[in-house]
Design an enzyme around this catalytic site. Structure first.
Site, mmCIF file in Angstrom:
data_model
loop_
_atom_site.group_PDB
_atom_site.id
_atom_site.type_symbol
_atom_site.label_atom_id
_atom_site.label_comp_id
_atom_site.label_asym_id
_atom_site.label_seq_id
_atom_site.Cartn_x
_atom_site.Cartn_y
_atom_site.Cartn_z
ATOM 1 N N MET A 14 0.830 -1.209 0.000
ATOM 2 C CA MET A 14 0.000 0.000 0.000
ATOM 3 C C MET A 14 0.866 1.260 0.000
ATOM 4 O O MET A 14 0.617 2.212 -0.740
ATOM 5 C CB MET A 14 -0.926 0.005 1.231
ATOM 6 C CG MET A 14 -2.008 -1.025 1.197
ATOM 7 S SD MET A 14 -3.179 -0.781 -0.153
ATOM 8 C CE MET A 14 -4.160 0.567 0.478
ATOM 9 N N SER A 129 -9.411 3.041 0.883
ATOM 10 C CA SER A 129 -9.992 1.860 0.244
ATOM 11 C C SER A 129 -9.673 1.822 -1.236
ATOM 12 O O SER A 129 -9.565 2.845 -1.885
ATOM 13 C CB SER A 129 -11.504 1.833 0.425
ATOM 14 O OG SER A 129 -12.011 0.696 -0.262
ATOM 15 N N LYS A 185 -14.526 3.851 7.506
ATOM 16 C CA LYS A 185 -13.852 2.792 6.732
ATOM 17 C C LYS A 185 -14.316 1.409 7.210
ATOM 18 O O LYS A 185 -14.523 0.494 6.411
ATOM 19 C CB LYS A 185 -12.329 2.938 6.869
ATOM 20 C CG LYS A 185 -11.521 1.794 6.232
ATOM 21 C CD LYS A 185 -11.599 1.824 4.727
ATOM 22 C CE LYS A 185 -11.008 0.701 3.929
ATOM 23 N NZ LYS A 185 -10.027 -0.183 4.388
ATOM 24 N N HIS A 188 -17.623 0.851 5.700
ATOM 25 C CA HIS A 188 -17.404 0.549 4.282
ATOM 26 C C HIS A 188 -17.036 -0.926 4.120
ATOM 27 O O HIS A 188 -17.596 -1.635 3.279
ATOM 28 C CB HIS A 188 -16.286 1.448 3.729
ATOM 29 C CG HIS A 188 -15.718 0.978 2.420
ATOM 30 N ND1 HIS A 188 -14.848 -0.095 2.339
ATOM 31 C CD2 HIS A 188 -15.910 1.390 1.149
ATOM 32 C CE1 HIS A 188 -14.536 -0.303 1.072
ATOM 33 N NE2 HIS A 188 -15.174 0.590 0.342
ATOM 34 N N ASN A 189 -16.116 -1.399 4.933
ATOM 35 C CA ASN A 189 -15.671 -2.789 4.792
ATOM 36 C C ASN A 189 -16.779 -3.780 5.152
ATOM 37 O O ASN A 189 -16.905 -4.831 4.524
ATOM 38 C CB ASN A 189 -14.447 -3.058 5.671
ATOM 39 C CG ASN A 189 -13.187 -2.455 5.091
ATOM 40 O OD1 ASN A 189 -13.249 -1.532 4.273
ATOM 41 N ND2 ASN A 189 -12.035 -2.941 5.503
ATOM 42 N N GLU A 192 -19.023 -4.016 2.333
ATOM 43 C CA GLU A 192 -18.332 -4.846 1.325
ATOM 44 C C GLU A 192 -18.572 -6.342 1.629
ATOM 45 O O GLU A 192 -18.855 -7.120 0.721
ATOM 46 C CB GLU A 192 -16.839 -4.485 1.398
ATOM 47 C CG GLU A 192 -15.920 -5.242 0.492
ATOM 48 C CD GLU A 192 -14.449 -4.833 0.773
ATOM 49 O OE1 GLU A 192 -14.145 -3.636 0.913
ATOM 50 O OE2 GLU A 192 -13.611 -5.754 0.877
ATOM 51 N N ARG A 448 -40.714 -11.581 29.753
ATOM 52 C CA ARG A 448 -39.678 -10.980 30.621
ATOM 53 C C ARG A 448 -40.285 -10.560 31.961
ATOM 54 O O ARG A 448 -39.677 -10.709 33.016
ATOM 55 C CB ARG A 448 -39.045 -9.761 29.930
ATOM 56 C CG ARG A 448 -38.236 -10.126 28.691
ATOM 57 C CD ARG A 448 -37.682 -8.898 28.007
ATOM 58 N NE ARG A 448 -36.607 -8.298 28.784
ATOM 59 C CZ ARG A 448 -36.486 -6.993 29.021
ATOM 60 N NH1 ARG A 448 -37.402 -6.151 28.592
ATOM 61 N NH2 ARG A 448 -35.476 -6.538 29.723
HETATM 62 P P1 NBP Z 1 1.254 -4.633 5.843
HETATM 63 O O1 NBP Z 1 0.005 -4.539 6.639
HETATM 64 O O2 NBP Z 1 1.722 -5.960 5.408
HETATM 65 O O3 NBP Z 1 2.396 -3.846 6.623
HETATM 66 C C1 NBP Z 1 3.662 -3.788 6.092
HETATM 67 C C2 NBP Z 1 4.406 -2.573 6.589
HETATM 68 O O4 NBP Z 1 4.332 -2.462 8.021
HETATM 69 C C3 NBP Z 1 5.871 -2.709 6.222
HETATM 70 O O5 NBP Z 1 6.324 -1.452 5.837
HETATM 71 C C4 NBP Z 1 6.491 -3.178 7.550
HETATM 72 O O6 NBP Z 1 7.860 -2.869 7.661
HETATM 73 C C5 NBP Z 1 5.686 -2.352 8.513
HETATM 74 N N1 NBP Z 1 5.818 -2.788 9.906
HETATM 75 C C6 NBP Z 1 5.445 -3.937 10.507
HETATM 76 BR BR1 NBP Z 1 4.703 -5.360 9.637
HETATM 77 N N2 NBP Z 1 5.700 -3.967 11.812
HETATM 78 C C7 NBP Z 1 6.275 -2.781 12.069
HETATM 79 C C8 NBP Z 1 6.766 -2.194 13.237
HETATM 80 N N3 NBP Z 1 6.694 -2.829 14.421
HETATM 81 N N4 NBP Z 1 7.300 -0.957 13.154
HETATM 82 C C9 NBP Z 1 7.367 -0.309 11.981
HETATM 83 N N5 NBP Z 1 6.910 -0.817 10.819
HETATM 84 C C10 NBP Z 1 6.357 -2.040 10.864
HETATM 85 O O7 NBP Z 1 1.202 -3.731 4.521
HETATM 86 P P2 NBP Z 1 0.081 -3.275 3.535
HETATM 87 O O8 NBP Z 1 -0.687 -4.428 2.960
HETATM 88 O O9 NBP Z 1 0.774 -2.338 2.636
HETATM 89 O O10 NBP Z 1 -0.954 -2.471 4.451
HETATM 90 C C11 NBP Z 1 -0.623 -1.304 5.164
HETATM 91 C C12 NBP Z 1 -1.844 -0.862 5.935
HETATM 92 O O11 NBP Z 1 -2.878 -0.537 4.994
HETATM 93 C C13 NBP Z 1 -2.440 -1.924 6.847
HETATM 94 O O12 NBP Z 1 -2.985 -1.337 7.991
HETATM 95 C C14 NBP Z 1 -3.545 -2.517 6.020
HETATM 96 O O13 NBP Z 1 -4.563 -3.107 6.808
HETATM 97 C C15 NBP Z 1 -4.048 -1.284 5.297
HETATM 98 N N6 NBP Z 1 -4.759 -1.547 4.042
HETATM 99 C C16 NBP Z 1 -4.344 -2.512 3.197
HETATM 100 C C17 NBP Z 1 -5.031 -2.723 2.014
HETATM 101 C C18 NBP Z 1 -4.562 -3.769 1.040
HETATM 102 O O14 NBP Z 1 -5.272 -3.996 0.048
HETATM 103 N N7 NBP Z 1 -3.400 -4.388 1.251
HETATM 104 C C19 NBP Z 1 -6.128 -1.934 1.687
HETATM 105 C C20 NBP Z 1 -6.513 -0.924 2.564
HETATM 106 C C21 NBP Z 1 -5.822 -0.746 3.748
HETATM 107 P P3 NBP Z 1 8.967 -3.970 7.291
HETATM 108 O O15 NBP Z 1 9.140 -3.881 5.809
HETATM 109 O O16 NBP Z 1 10.138 -3.509 8.044
HETATM 110 O O17 NBP Z 1 8.439 -5.299 7.731
#
Ligand code: NBP
Length: 472
Positions: A14, A129, A185, A188-189, A192, A448
């Protein structure tokens, strides 16, 4: 040295996509990620030649940003968000803004906003989203926090958000204070979840009643996508049916195991709706549907023990297909009516001051529930901003009236054939409950009072009553 306009922490899928979207729209960017290898790869790969500046320590990152700093986090929700904020705080100046763009639970956002605002920082919880494609090309954005702080990022958010086809408007608006952005959000989910379950039930009934092929399903959903059901999820569904499995040559959908996961937002919405006393049976049925699907082994065992009807569907195929389309649309309206009612209730409970018509507007593009029908919701709230429920809007009332015979016939067919339609049935029961002047809660109150002296009110005079139920 020129400082960067926007900072992003968290180069997951993301983050990488969102930051490229910001840069493509003309804003200079600084990025930081906990693991530096990810940053190096990103800078050498997708970010090469772009105005995206890497930082390998948080201090270097913070120092590279213009003041007041605008820093967005796209890290895993939960403890990583708190950990990142704690590391950032000593490096920031008062007035700097942190935006959490992950899927955080809204009460966490409320807590973080209070803590950070009390220390003079600005904090936003922003729902994003649209998945990875949306992040790159235009998501729907739901930012909640202080209105003044929003002005600092409004031009960036308006530029990167999806644009609605109808009028080119950006799919972002200031949602409200505190955790309201993440709350919206979450809803929204949940909606969905409801949409996906309703579509799956429509497919299941048609498959079990008519034995349609994947190609036929592709054609049906593609056709539905041209009409009132036109939406991203119907389009996705139509395309799913076209894909063949590379190993077996069969339609891929037919070789996928029937166990659905759930990451939490649907469940959060159901729990919160129960807490607020707002009924969302379609969405809760969708969560239950996924839970039951995941009990595959138990179901396989039960299938060999429990019986059901053995009837075959004998009516016209096209008639059933058309009726299922109508039932799907009517059920979808009920599902959105529940979601919007919950938003209304939450707005009162948490003082979010939500504008439901505008929220429907920013869901018209970019996000997973984007659909033609969201315009109709906005129009309903334009007609009456105080609408207690979408179902009582004149246009929606007509839409349901024109479809309710078909809707009821579909549920009857499902019952006759033993095909489960939990969400569609829940939508119809919601509709029938909501339109009932009198429900059987009089009997519940009597029970009741009988066993627990809980008291009751009467229909013919005011006051609180208790009866001696022993009949002599
Ligand atoms: P992830 O949810 O898989 O998170 C990956 C990121 O979090 C990486 O940059 C990772 O760093 C970092 N991270 C973690 Br894991 N633990 C950490 C910590 N303790 N301190 C600092 N950084 C940390 O990635 P994503 O799928 O890109 O989603 C990001 C957010 O967006 C989430 O909250 C997700 O729910 C939300 N979201 C996702 C989608 C989707 O379609 N994927 C859609 C809408 C919202 P690293 O590289 O060092 O491990």
């Amino acid at each position: 040295m020129n400082k960067q306009v926007f900072g992003l922490i968290g180069l997951g899928v993301m983050g990488q996509n969102f930051v490229q979207n910001v840069e493509r729209n003309g804003f200079s960017v600084a990025v930081y990620n906990r693991s530096s290898e990810t940053t190096e790869k990103f800078i050498a790969g997708p970010a090469a030649g772009k105005n995206i500046k890497p930082a390998y320590t948080l201090k270097e990152f913070v120092d590279s940003l213009e003041s007041p700093r605008r820093i967005m986090l796209l890290v895993k929700a939960g403890a990583p968000v708190d950990a990142t904020i704690q590391q950032l705080i000593p490096l920031l100046d008062k007035g700097d803004l942190i935006i959490d763009g992950g899927n955080s639970f809204f009460t966490d956002t409320e807590r973080r906003a209070k803590e950070l605002e009390s220390q003079g920082f600005n904090f936003f919880g922003m729902g994003v989203s649209g998945g990875e494609e949306g992040a790159l090309w235009g998501p729907s954005l739901m930012p909640g926090g202080s209105r003044d702080a929003y002005k600092e990022v409004e031009p960036i958010m308006k530029a990167v958000a999806a644009k609605a086809e109808e009028d080119g408007e950006s799919c972002v608006t200031y949602i409200g204070p505190g955790g309201s952005g993440h709350y919206v959000k979450m809803v929204h989910n949940g909606i969905e979840y409801g949409d996906m379950q309703l579509i799956a039930e429509a497919y299941d009934l048609l498959k079990q009643a008519l034995g349609l092929s994947a190609q036929q399903f592709h054609e049906i959903f593609a056709e539905w996508n041209k009409g009132e059901l036109s939406s991203f999820l119907i389009e996705v569904t139509a395309n799913v049916f076209k894909k063949l499995d590379e190993e077996t040559g069969k339609p891929l959908v037919d070789v996928i195991l029937d166990k659905a996961g759930q990451k939490g937002t649907g469940k959060w919405m159901s729990i919160n709706a129960l807490d607020l006393g707002s009924a969302i049976p379609t969405i809760t049925s969708a969560v239950d549907g996924r839970i039951l699907s995941s009990q595959k082994e138990e179901r396989v065992n039960a299938a060999s023990i429990l019986t059901g009807p053995t009837k075959k569907y004998e009516g016209s195929s096209q008639k059933l297909i058309d009726a299922v389309r109508d039932a799907l649309y009517a059920s979808k309206i009920c599902s959105y009516a529940q979601g919007m009612s919950l938003l209304k209730r939450a707005s009162e409970e948490y003082n979010y001051n939500l504008d439901l018509g505008i929220i429907a507007k920013i869901w018209r593009a970019g996000c997973i529930i984007r659909a033609r029908f969201l315009n109709d919701i906005t129009n309903a709230y334009n007609r009456n901003n105080e609408l207690p429920n979408l179902l009582v809007d004149g246009e929606f009332q007509k839409t349901i009236d024109a479809r309710q015979d078909a809707w009821r016939s579909v549920i009857k067919s499902a019952i006759d054939l033993g095909v489960p339609m939990p969400a569609m049935s829940a939508s119809l029961a919601y509709y029938d409950s909501y339109r009932s002047e009198r429900l059987p809660a009089n009997l519940i109150q009597a029970q009741r009072d009988f066993f627990g002296a809980h008291t009751f009110e009467r229909i013919d005079k005011p006051g609180i009553f208790h009866a001696d139920w022993e009949v002599k």
